[in-house]
Design a protein around this motif. Structure first.
Motif, mmCIF file in Angstrom:
data_model
loop_
_atom_site.group_PDB
_atom_site.id
_atom_site.type_symbol
_atom_site.label_atom_id
_atom_site.label_comp_id
_atom_site.label_asym_id
_atom_site.label_seq_id
_atom_site.Cartn_x
_atom_site.Cartn_y
_atom_site.Cartn_z
ATOM 1 N N ALA A 87 38.166 42.987 36.689
ATOM 2 C CA ALA A 87 36.707 43.002 36.835
ATOM 3 C C ALA A 87 36.087 44.141 36.032
ATOM 4 O O ALA A 87 35.048 43.969 35.372
ATOM 5 N N GLY A 90 36.219 43.175 32.363
ATOM 6 C CA GLY A 90 35.207 42.168 32.051
ATOM 7 C C GLY A 90 33.824 42.767 31.953
ATOM 8 O O GLY A 90 33.031 42.403 31.074
ATOM 9 N N LYS A 91 33.534 43.705 32.835
ATOM 10 C CA LYS A 91 32.233 44.361 32.801
ATOM 11 C C LYS A 91 32.099 45.239 31.564
ATOM 12 O O LYS A 91 31.060 45.230 30.880
ATOM 13 N N GLY A 95 33.005 40.505 29.073
ATOM 14 C CA GLY A 95 33.753 39.254 29.193
ATOM 15 C C GLY A 95 35.193 39.446 28.780
ATOM 16 O O GLY A 95 35.642 40.549 28.445
ATOM 17 N N LEU A 96 35.949 38.368 28.808
ATOM 18 C CA LEU A 96 37.349 38.360 28.388
ATOM 19 C C LEU A 96 37.637 37.079 27.620
ATOM 20 O O LEU A 96 37.120 36.008 27.960
ATOM 21 N N ALA A 137 41.310 36.453 35.941
ATOM 22 C CA ALA A 137 40.672 36.314 34.629
ATOM 23 C C ALA A 137 39.956 34.985 34.440
ATOM 24 O O ALA A 137 39.081 34.874 33.569
ATOM 25 N N TYR A 140 36.113 34.772 33.879
ATOM 26 C CA TYR A 140 35.681 35.355 32.612
ATOM 27 C C TYR A 140 36.051 34.450 31.437
ATOM 28 O O TYR A 140 35.251 34.262 30.504
ATOM 29 N N LYS A 143 33.735 31.450 31.499
ATOM 30 C CA LYS A 143 32.396 31.798 31.028
ATOM 31 C C LYS A 143 32.360 31.958 29.515
ATOM 32 O O LYS A 143 31.337 31.682 28.870
ATOM 33 N N ALA A 144 33.476 32.391 28.931
ATOM 34 C CA ALA A 144 33.557 32.564 27.484
ATOM 35 C C ALA A 144 33.747 31.237 26.755
ATOM 36 O O ALA A 144 33.806 31.208 25.529
#
Length: 270
Positions: A87, A90-91, A95-96, A137, A140, A143-144
């Motif tokens: 987390a 990612g912040k 993202g990752l 993960a 993330y 979302k990517a």
């Protein structure tokens, strides 16, 4: 960045996009293969986060790589520590795009010596940590627009050798990657396993054997390595970087041995 995929930056005749601009978290990144993966990714322009049990190795790594690496000391088997690091990464990175489960190991001796706690500890540091890393993960990577997870298994995961608890855990990692590839594929998330052979890593078992008992090492190489030498961790790291890159977009659920066609995983038997 475009949907979690780095824009090709090298041009030339190949158009190799590499991992430039990728945001990747690697566990166990201060020694051996993990360190080589982190160093290669950073050199190729990726933003890299890594963790290890102690701060000393992480501080040395960060000092040599500078601001391109984000580090945190933690135990990957401790409840919530790994998830919190995912987390935080990612912040920090916004993202990752990829994760590499490289931390691992074995506890206990032979089958009659290893107790239930040895089996449980070996399982957790290999299979448990890899599953938790990928699970943390997933939001993330999703979302990517998709991403790549690489699980570092071992030649011992598919070629028998002592100790059984280690081989069983490494075999489970191979299955884990194949299973997660099917489950997460609809989200554009690829999952693959890489199985290194016996690597020559300074200060580790095979390097010590080469220096302390060169005759035994020569017999091991002659008997088990058709290519004439063990694989180097840098060679394995390049395969991992490829799997994190967009050029491997068609590869998921695969098990890739990187072992120079090595036979037995050790000179100890089988």
């Amino acid at each position: 960045m475009n949907g979690g995929r780095a824009t090709p930056h090298r041009g030339g005749d190949t158009g190799w996009p590499g991992v430039h601009g990728k945001r990747v978290l690697v566990t166990g990144g201060t020694r051996g293969l993990g360190e080589q993966i982190v160093r290669l990714l950073a050199a190729e322009g990726a933003r890299v986060a890594t963790c290890a049990r102690t701060a000393r190795g992480l501080d040395a790594l960060a000092a040599s790589l500078g601001s391109s690496v984000f580090t945190r000391p933690l135990d990957v088997t401790a409840p919530e520590e790994l998830e919190e690091f995912v987390a935080a990464t990612g912040k920090r990175f916004g993202g990752l795009d990829g994760v590499v489960a490289c931390a691992g190991g074995s506890r206990g001796g032979g089958f009659e010596q290893a107790d239930a706690e040895d089996w449980a500890a070996t399982w957790e540091v290999n299979v448990g940590h890899a599953a938790r890393l990928v699970r943390a993960a997933v939001p993330y990577l999703r979302k990517a627009g998709g991403g790549s997870a690489v699980v570092i298994s071992s030649i011992s995961g598919w070629k028998p050798g002592p100790h059984a608890q280690y081989g069983v855990a490494k075999s489970a990692q191979i299955h884990l990657a194949a299973s997660l590839a099917r489950e997460l594929g609809p989200d554009g998330i690829r999952v693959n396993a890489v199985s290194p052979g016996s690597m020559l890593i300074p200060g580790r078992r095979w390097d010590r054997m080469r220096r302390e008992d060169p005759d035994a090492f020569a017999r091991f190489v002659a008997a088990e390595f058709p290519g004439g030498a063990p694989v180097a961790p840098q060679e394995v790291a390049r395969v991992v970087a490829f799997l994190l890159s967009d050029w491997s977009s068609g590869i998921s659920g695969a098990h890739l041995p990187v072992d120079r066609a090595q036979n037995a995983p050790s000179p100890d038997g089988y």
